[in-house]
Design a protein around this motif. Structure first.
Motif, PDB file in Angstrom:
ATOM      1  N   ASP A  55       0.843  -1.160   0.000  1.00  0.00           N
ATOM      2  CA  ASP A  55       0.000   0.000   0.000  1.00  0.00           C
ATOM      3  C   ASP A  55       0.898   1.237   0.000  1.00  0.00           C
ATOM      4  O   ASP A  55       1.794   1.369   0.814  1.00  0.00           O
ATOM      5  CB  ASP A  55      -0.822  -0.063   1.288  1.00  0.00           C
ATOM      6  N   THR A  56       0.634   2.130  -0.929  1.00  0.00           N
ATOM      7  CA  THR A  56       1.474   3.327  -1.042  1.00  0.00           C
ATOM      8  C   THR A  56       1.525   4.125   0.248  1.00  0.00           C
ATOM      9  O   THR A  56       2.536   4.739   0.561  1.00  0.00           O
ATOM     10  CB  THR A  56       0.913   4.311  -2.087  1.00  0.00           C
ATOM     11  N   SER A  57       0.422   4.096   0.989  1.00  0.00           N
ATOM     12  CA  SER A  57       0.314   5.055   2.082  1.00  0.00           C
ATOM     13  C   SER A  57       1.080   4.631   3.336  1.00  0.00           C
ATOM     14  O   SER A  57       1.228   5.413   4.246  1.00  0.00           O
ATOM     15  CB  SER A  57      -1.150   5.281   2.428  1.00  0.00           C
ATOM     16  N   HIS A  58       1.546   3.413   3.389  1.00  0.00           N
ATOM     17  CA  HIS A  58       2.086   2.944   4.672  1.00  0.00           C
ATOM     18  C   HIS A  58       3.556   2.563   4.687  1.00  0.00           C
ATOM     19  O   HIS A  58       3.982   1.889   5.622  1.00  0.00           O
ATOM     20  CB  HIS A  58       1.290   1.727   5.149  1.00  0.00           C
ATOM     21  N   ARG A  59       4.280   2.890   3.701  1.00  0.00           N
ATOM     22  CA  ARG A  59       5.677   2.450   3.619  1.00  0.00           C
ATOM     23  C   ARG A  59       5.739   0.944   3.837  1.00  0.00           C
ATOM     24  O   ARG A  59       6.678   0.407   4.403  1.00  0.00           O
ATOM     25  CB  ARG A  59       6.535   3.154   4.675  1.00  0.00           C
ATOM     26  N   GLN A  60       4.670   0.271   3.391  1.00  0.00           N
ATOM     27  CA  GLN A  60       4.498  -1.113   3.736  1.00  0.00           C
ATOM     28  C   GLN A  60       5.367  -2.034   2.928  1.00  0.00           C
ATOM     29  O   GLN A  60       5.752  -3.094   3.378  1.00  0.00           O
ATOM     30  CB  GLN A  60       3.075  -1.461   3.397  1.00  0.00           C
ATOM     31  N   ALA A  61       5.631  -1.630   1.690  1.00  0.00           N
ATOM     32  CA  ALA A  61       6.431  -2.485   0.829  1.00  0.00           C
ATOM     33  C   ALA A  61       7.705  -2.849   1.552  1.00  0.00           C
ATOM     34  O   ALA A  61       8.024  -4.014   1.745  1.00  0.00           O
ATOM     35  CB  ALA A  61       6.736  -1.753  -0.454  1.00  0.00           C
ATOM     36  N   SER A  62       8.418  -1.844   1.999  1.00  0.00           N
ATOM     37  CA  SER A  62       9.698  -2.136   2.621  1.00  0.00           C
ATOM     38  C   SER A  62       9.488  -2.944   3.892  1.00  0.00           C
ATOM     39  O   SER A  62      10.249  -3.840   4.203  1.00  0.00           O
ATOM     40  CB  SER A  62      10.457  -0.848   2.911  1.00  0.00           C
ATOM     41  N   PHE A  63       8.404  -2.642   4.616  1.00  0.00           N
ATOM     42  CA  PHE A  63       8.121  -3.352   5.860  1.00  0.00           C
ATOM     43  C   PHE A  63       7.934  -4.850   5.592  1.00  0.00           C
ATOM     44  O   PHE A  63       8.615  -5.691   6.175  1.00  0.00           O
ATOM     45  CB  PHE A  63       6.857  -2.746   6.501  1.00  0.00           C
ATOM     46  N   LEU A  64       7.023  -5.184   4.672  1.00  0.00           N
ATOM     47  CA  LEU A  64       6.740  -6.601   4.442  1.00  0.00           C
ATOM     48  C   LEU A  64       7.885  -7.309   3.726  1.00  0.00           C
ATOM     49  O   LEU A  64       8.204  -8.453   4.045  1.00  0.00           O
ATOM     50  CB  LEU A  64       5.423  -6.769   3.667  1.00  0.00           C
ATOM     51  N   ASN A  65       8.505  -6.627   2.764  1.00  0.00           N
ATOM     52  CA  ASN A  65       9.643  -7.245   2.085  1.00  0.00           C
ATOM     53  C   ASN A  65      10.744  -7.576   3.072  1.00  0.00           C
ATOM     54  O   ASN A  65      11.376  -8.623   2.994  1.00  0.00           O
ATOM     55  CB  ASN A  65      10.244  -6.297   1.048  1.00  0.00           C
ATOM     56  N   LEU A  66      10.964  -6.647   3.976  1.00  0.00           N
ATOM     57  CA  LEU A  66      12.023  -6.837   4.948  1.00  0.00           C
ATOM     58  C   LEU A  66      11.710  -8.041   5.825  1.00  0.00           C
ATOM     59  O   LEU A  66      12.582  -8.874   6.092  1.00  0.00           O
ATOM     60  CB  LEU A  66      12.125  -5.588   5.823  1.00  0.00           C
ATOM     61  N   ILE A  67      10.468  -8.155   6.261  1.00  0.00           N
ATOM     62  CA  ILE A  67      10.081  -9.280   7.123  1.00  0.00           C
ATOM     63  C   ILE A  67      10.193 -10.596   6.356  1.00  0.00           C
ATOM     64  O   ILE A  67      10.739 -11.578   6.855  1.00  0.00           O
ATOM     65  CB  ILE A  67       8.663  -9.058   7.686  1.00  0.00           C
ATOM     66  N   GLY A 105      -4.687  -6.924   5.079  1.00  0.00           N
ATOM     67  CA  GLY A 105      -4.515  -5.697   5.843  1.00  0.00           C
ATOM     68  C   GLY A 105      -3.047  -5.409   5.972  1.00  0.00           C
ATOM     69  O   GLY A 105      -2.221  -6.104   5.386  1.00  0.00           O
ATOM     70  N   PRO A 106      -2.693  -4.408   6.729  1.00  0.00           N
ATOM     71  CA  PRO A 106      -1.301  -3.984   6.723  1.00  0.00           C
ATOM     72  C   PRO A 106      -0.387  -4.706   7.706  1.00  0.00           C
ATOM     73  O   PRO A 106       0.773  -4.332   7.817  1.00  0.00           O
ATOM     74  CB  PRO A 106      -1.410  -2.503   7.081  1.00  0.00           C
ATOM     75  N   ASN A 107      -0.861  -5.708   8.422  1.00  0.00           N
ATOM     76  CA  ASN A 107      -0.036  -6.287   9.490  1.00  0.00           C
ATOM     77  C   ASN A 107       0.672  -7.575   9.081  1.00  0.00           C
ATOM     78  O   ASN A 107       0.256  -8.260   8.162  1.00  0.00           O
ATOM     79  CB  ASN A 107      -0.909  -6.561  10.707  1.00  0.00           C
ATOM     80  N   ALA A 108       1.722  -7.892   9.816  1.00  0.00           N
ATOM     81  CA  ALA A 108       2.447  -9.140   9.601  1.00  0.00           C
ATOM     82  C   ALA A 108       2.167 -10.071  10.777  1.00  0.00           C
ATOM     83  O   ALA A 108       2.209  -9.641  11.927  1.00  0.00           O
ATOM     84  CB  ALA A 108       3.939  -8.867   9.518  1.00  0.00           C
ATOM     85  N   VAL A 109       1.898 -11.328  10.475  1.00  0.00           N
ATOM     86  CA  VAL A 109       1.724 -12.327  11.520  1.00  0.00           C
ATOM     87  C   VAL A 109       2.865 -13.332  11.385  1.00  0.00           C
ATOM     88  O   VAL A 109       3.079 -13.902  10.307  1.00  0.00           O
ATOM     89  CB  VAL A 109       0.359 -13.035  11.395  1.00  0.00           C
ATOM     90  N   LEU A 110       3.600 -13.521  12.468  1.00  0.00           N
ATOM     91  CA  LEU A 110       4.746 -14.426  12.452  1.00  0.00           C
ATOM     92  C   LEU A 110       4.510 -15.530  13.466  1.00  0.00           C
ATOM     93  O   LEU A 110       4.091 -15.257  14.597  1.00  0.00           O
ATOM     94  CB  LEU A 110       6.008 -13.636  12.788  1.00  0.00           C
ATOM     95  N   ILE A 111       4.762 -16.757  13.047  1.00  0.00           N
ATOM     96  CA  ILE A 111       4.539 -17.893  13.935  1.00  0.00           C
ATOM     97  C   ILE A 111       5.881 -18.574  14.164  1.00  0.00           C
ATOM     98  O   ILE A 111       6.510 -19.065  13.220  1.00  0.00           O
ATOM     99  CB  ILE A 111       3.522 -18.881  13.326  1.00  0.00           C
ATOM    100  N   ALA A 112       6.322 -18.567  15.418  1.00  0.00           N
ATOM    101  CA  ALA A 112       7.620 -19.160  15.767  1.00  0.00           C
ATOM    102  C   ALA A 112       7.407 -20.578  16.271  1.00  0.00           C
ATOM    103  O   ALA A 112       6.411 -20.875  16.937  1.00  0.00           O
ATOM    104  CB  ALA A 112       8.311 -18.316  16.838  1.00  0.00           C
TER     105      ALA A 112
END
Lengths: 426, 426
Positions: A286-298, A321-328
């Protein structure tokens, strides 16, 4: 009907968890009945950290159905609320509250109005499946109030009419939503694959990017995908059925390697069919959230870590949505994960650690991060290309949680959201 | 062999265009022979604006095959160069240059070494298909030097061994790469669908984001996709064959609405299968380039514009690199497009308009933008949500071009890249 007085109020309060899909639901074959194009599988999240609490009440004094969400009155006129109310009312049976001297017959329920108050212990519409927990809780609480003797699977089919993924919140642990075959949707319902104790090592970390509402609603997005993506039908018919079998097997055997591989690839495929939609849907950038870098990085962090470890340590999954879910895979890995995440996404300098990491805060202790200073002196994860670049403030907060239980009735009156005398919000 | 002297040098100089796929090539069924999993279709770009010039020369004085790219000597030991050289050499025939008194027999070619110099009039490896133009030019020039009497389709099959998409640069206008069926790849070659004059209204605007090399090479990316994406086979077998037929029809009828719809959806589907790859490939939102917002903004601008106009005005297509290629239905639309693009992506304040918009600069006049000041006072396009946000400096430069001609031999000695006496770079 109650004979002594028209002033009585009867109420039930329930708590229902949210859930995160690890094999995704995307696309409806029937929009009104909310029938999906494929099965899906989810993990129920611990209601201690993420849940909806709903109080439903009935009184002959109520002159219309009313609902309050997080304290604000909202309209019940929408088709989805009406479907759930109608379906539960049609299954209502006789209720006899001896203590209060209240008798309500099956026929009375047709005329009686209800008041509903609902509260999420997490931000609504932040992509944390608030509507899933919400509709599940509404249906579950109403079924208790109205003495609708349906089992959880049957209730799940009703909750599905409110929000598709709500059907998966009727159970704890690991849940499958069976798409069903019936045109009327009677067999499109959830079943429990395993309860939360079956695989209780898993730790789930949610990175919440923003509580702004998402740009493309799931309903619109799914419709566009069904109408225009040439890959979706292949996914639904050929890919998912095999994945569902494999994921059931992985859950049964607590096989984290398979679980992680399936969850990650299915999350990516869901976003792939979104991109194959016309116009393309970009939940992942999403353009509005700097999300690309966020999700790519994760994604890049997890992929590199898993490859270096030789076997998956962490799974990622991203919803619409804009969140990341991580399962360890376990608590040890979760502590490492939290270190890496806090290095990459430290809080703003004026933040309070206590409101930056929510849920099961004991992970912070395991990670050796019990102060903001400790975050600043974390070592750079080897997976990160440019350790000088820390994405400060990109994550609003983290929630540490685990697989959790299904819906419960709360008997503690202090937790009721409606005044027991008036049936109005407290 | 030349009888009089061992000092002669014979040379040929050719110029070959680059091309942009509108139905994408992604995935090889044979990595060595470079055989694709589906047909693809491209538009050849005007070599006046984007081309490779290559001089090939032969002399008994050369003691080994050598090559210079953009003035720097590079190794020819790679399998791709070797394949092209071997294939052309095996097709060499007798050459008799009466003027210079040189005779080379078919057999001589096996022993003679060549010198090659190649030059791109645009940045190499910036995702502008420099290897396509390069290998096409190498093969074309060598075929002329060695008098290999192969038609362009046969040459395209040789160029394909250098770089898959190179085969499409053997023709001008609109070109189809037929995937073929033969295991040895003899029938995997390019054919011309229509020449550049057939549809000469089209204007192509390329926004170059960065001339840094891309993160994931196409070769590695394709291999990962073929090995892991469950959607790719469906795309290759079911989706693309139908799209190819429709695209051929759209080109034949100069039907811009169909052309644009097919090009945009195919570009999106190509990026969708990249995302469906494990690990996922993000050509569309590389972390390092602020590209997510760049490409999302362009897609959203074009989609909104096309919807508002009632029929497509502009098509977008994105390759496995950081740039955007936009195809406008005619010059009027192109002028509007350039206005919108310059509004969104103005140059840095110290820029020079002349080096910010390259190629056919006459579009600037049509757009009424003949100075940096004019860019600053452009009106905000109605498609833009937040006109206060101009992405200054995100685009390095624009290239305005059009469909162009295929390879040609250059006879003007001033354009030769090798010294006619020594066979070394000038």
């Amino acid at each position: 009907m109650a004979e002594e007085s028209q002033k009585w109020v009867l109420m039930v309060t329930a708590q229902t968890p949210t859930n995160i899909a690890v094999i995704k639901y995307w696309g409806k074959r029937d929009e009104t009945l909310i029938l999906p194009v494929n099965d899906s599988i989810s993990v129920t999240l611990d209601p201690e950290h993420l849940c909806t609490t709903t109080t439903v009440s009935v009184s002959p004094a109520f002159d219309q159905d009313r609902m309050w969400l997080n304290g604000k009155e909202i309209s019940l006129s929408g088709g989805r609320f009406q479907s759930c109310l109608r379906e539960i009312r049609s299954r209502a049976t006789d209720v006899h509250d001896k203590e209060k001297g209240i008798k309500i017959t099956k026929k009375d329920w047709e005329k009686l109005n209800v008041h509903i108050a609902s509260y999420n212990n997490f931000p609504t519409a932040a992509g944390l499946a608030s509507s899933a927990a919400g509709f599940a809780c509404l249906v579950f609480a109403l079924s208790k109030l109205m003495n609708a003797n349906e089992d959880h699977s049957q209730l799940s089919a009703i909750a599905r009419r409110g929000s598709g993924s709500a059907c998966r919140s009727l159970y704890g642990g690991f849940v499958k939503w069976i798409m069903g075959k019936d045109e009327k949707g009677t067999d499109s319902l959830a079943v429990q694959l395993a309860d939360e104790k079956h695989w209780d090592e898993l730790v789930i970390v949610i990175a919440v990017v923003s509580s702004q509402q998402k740009e493309t609603s799931s309903t619109t997005g799914m419709r566009d995908t069904v109408e225009t993506s040439l890959l979706l039908q292949h996914r639904a018919k050929e890919v998912v059925p095999k994945r569902i079998l494999k994921m059931e097997e992985a859950i049964k055997n607590r096989d984290f390697a398979s679980f992680a591989q399936l969850a990650c690839t299915d999350s990516n495929q869901f976003h792939a069919v979104c991109l194959d939609t016309c116009p393309p849907i970009f939940y992942m950038n999403d353009t509005s959230h700097r999300q690309a870098s966020f999700l790519n990085l994760i994604i890049s962090l997890v992929e590199k870590w898993n490859r270096a470890a030789g076997t998956p340590q962490v799974a990622y999954t991203f919803d619409a949505g804009p969140n990341a879910v991580l399962i360890a895979r376990n608590r040890e890995t979760a502590a490492l994960l939290v270190q890496k995440l806090l290095f990459c996404f430290p809080p703003k300098s004026d933040a309070d650690l206590n409101s930056f990491v929510l849920g099961d805060k004991s992970i912070l202790k395991d990670a050796g991060v019990e102060s903001l200073e400790a975050i600043e002196s974390l070592p750079a994860p080897p997976e990160i290309k440019d350790p000088s670049q820390r994405h400060r403030g990109d994550v609003s907060y983290f929630i540490c949680t685990r697989p959790g239980r299904g819906p419960v009735v709360l008997s503690d009156e202090s937790q009721f959201l409606l005044n027991p005398e008036t049936g109005l919000p407290k």
